[in-house]
Design an enzyme around this catalytic site. Structure first.
Site, PDB file in Angstrom:
ATOM      1  CG  ASP A 171      -3.849   5.679   6.755  1.00  0.00           C
ATOM      2  OD1 ASP A 171      -2.905   5.559   7.147  1.00  0.00           O
ATOM      3  OD2 ASP A 171      -4.439   5.160   5.744  1.00  0.00           O
ATOM      4  CG  HIS A 225      -0.832   4.014   4.339  1.00  0.00           C
ATOM      5  ND1 HIS A 225      -2.112   3.577   4.797  1.00  0.00           N
ATOM      6  CD2 HIS A 225      -0.239   3.038   3.683  1.00  0.00           C
ATOM      7  CE1 HIS A 225      -2.006   2.360   4.470  1.00  0.00           C
ATOM      8  NE2 HIS A 225      -1.133   1.839   3.798  1.00  0.00           N
ATOM      9  CB  SER A 247      -1.022   0.158   1.091  1.00  0.00           C
ATOM     10  OG  SER A 247      -0.121  -0.069   2.409  1.00  0.00           O
TER      11      SER A 247
END
Length: 362
Positions: free
Chosen positions: A326, A329, A41
């Site tokens: 978040d 990340h 991600s």
């Protein structure tokens, strides 16, 4: 066209025309003709959008600082590799494999997938569908290599030469710890293996994966180490810190992985003919862990598996002042620091044996 031209000459002309087209696709100012991205991600730019998974972010507030809005990037703006390809001179970002069109393949592809790991099982039980490293290479990259060869009129030599000039960025391994080893509720890995043994398993598997990429024509590798994954707001909330600023056991795992990964890069450079691999550990300088003790996410978390932004929630007004976008990340501001360090850092603490800028010129 001259009717006296032999078929072999026609084939040569066709190949030359394709090579000329290829140069147009890779802007004359770019430092390499193509850039391939493998990972999770940190790098995903939309490959998970249509998967049945908790690990996808094609909704606001993600992308609120990105011109196209929510694209599947797990941050508020550009990713590390978006910024690196800009520094290399590309005029556009690498397309996600899931959205490839035509000659897009010639300048590179992004295969990264949120919650993916080095191991196939990582992320599967708790997050759902994702594209593990093996699939990114053996299925998706294999298909792209075939497309590139086809675009070059099936000239295998020309395709091999092109692929050998590209940079292959590999940034993966975090999920094998946070969505596997340190998640005993869903995985029995930590009951079967010690952390050092598990780390050896990861390095052995990644070694095989890098060798397969080499067999597909890769020669220039930018292999990224793991960040301080025990310092994320989500890790601290889930595991607790026992008085430390961060989750020590998770950071210790990441540090051991990085030590062994750097050694692997050195070994592969010595053993694979013409391979030019570098280990990147930006920013590479000692980090004051106390800055993470009260670090908050810019957005309200609770989405995904609890670590992602809640859909359509209002983020903070000044994300550039935050480390984390978040629960896991970073914000674009901090990804920019990582990208610029990987590109031009001259210290072996963050780029060994060389940075991406030098790798591109080799």
């Amino acid at each position: 066209m001259n009717s006296n031209l032999k078929p072999s000459n026609l084939v040569m002309i066709s190949v030359l025309l394709t090579l000329s087209s290829l140069q147009n696709w890779a802007n004359a100012k770019t430092e390499v003709p193509c850039y391939f991205i493998f990972g999770d991600s940190i790098s995903d730019n939309g490959n998970n959008n249509f998967l049945n998974t908790l690990a996808k972010v094609n909704y606001p507030p993600y992308g609120n600082n990105f011109p196209e809005g929510p694209t599947g990037r797990f941050t508020n703006g550009r990713t590390v590799h978006d910024i690196i390809v800009e520094l290399l001179g590309f005029k556009s970002y690498m397309p996600p494999f899931a959205q490839l069109r035509g000659k897009d393949v010639l300048k590179g592809v992004n295969y990264a997938s949120g919650s993916a790991g080095i191991l196939d099982e990582t992320g599967k039980v708790n997050m759902g569908a994702r594209i593990p490293m093996n699939q990114q290479i053996l299925q998706n990259h294999r298909a792209v290599v075939s497309k590139i060869t086809k675009e070059m009129r099936n000239d295998a030599a020309a395709s091999k030469k092109h692929l050998g000039k590209c940079i292959y960025a590999v940034q993966i391994g975090s999920n094998d710890y946070i969505n596997n080893f340190f998640m005993p509720k869903f995985y029995d890995t930590s009951r079967r293996l010690t952390m050092p043994t598990f780390t050896n398993v990861l390095i052995q598997q990644l070694s095989q994966q890098l060798r397969i990429l080499y067999d597909f024509g890769a020669r220039k590798f930018a292999v990224f180490g793991l960040p301080l994954i025990g310092c994320t707001p989500n890790a601290i909330a889930v595991h607790g810190t026992k008085g430390s600023p961060c989750v020590d056991k998770i950071n210790e795992a990441a540090c051991l992985f990085n030590e062994k990964l750097q050694l692997l890069v050195h070994q592969l450079n010595a053993n694979l003919t013409s391979a030019k691999m570098t280990f990147l550990n930006p920013p590479g300088t000692p980090v004051d862990l106390s800055i993470f003790a009260n670090a908050e996410s810019c957005c309200e978390t609770g989405g995904g598996g609890g670590e992602l932004c809640i859909r359509d929630s209002a983020p903070c007004s000044s994300p550039e002042k935050y480390i984390f976008w978040d629960g896991v990340h970073l914000t674009e501001t901090h990804y920019k620091i990582i990208a610029e360090s990987a590109y031009d850092c001259t210290s072996p603490s963050c780029a060994a044996p060389f940075n991406i800028q030098k790798l591109a010129k080799l």
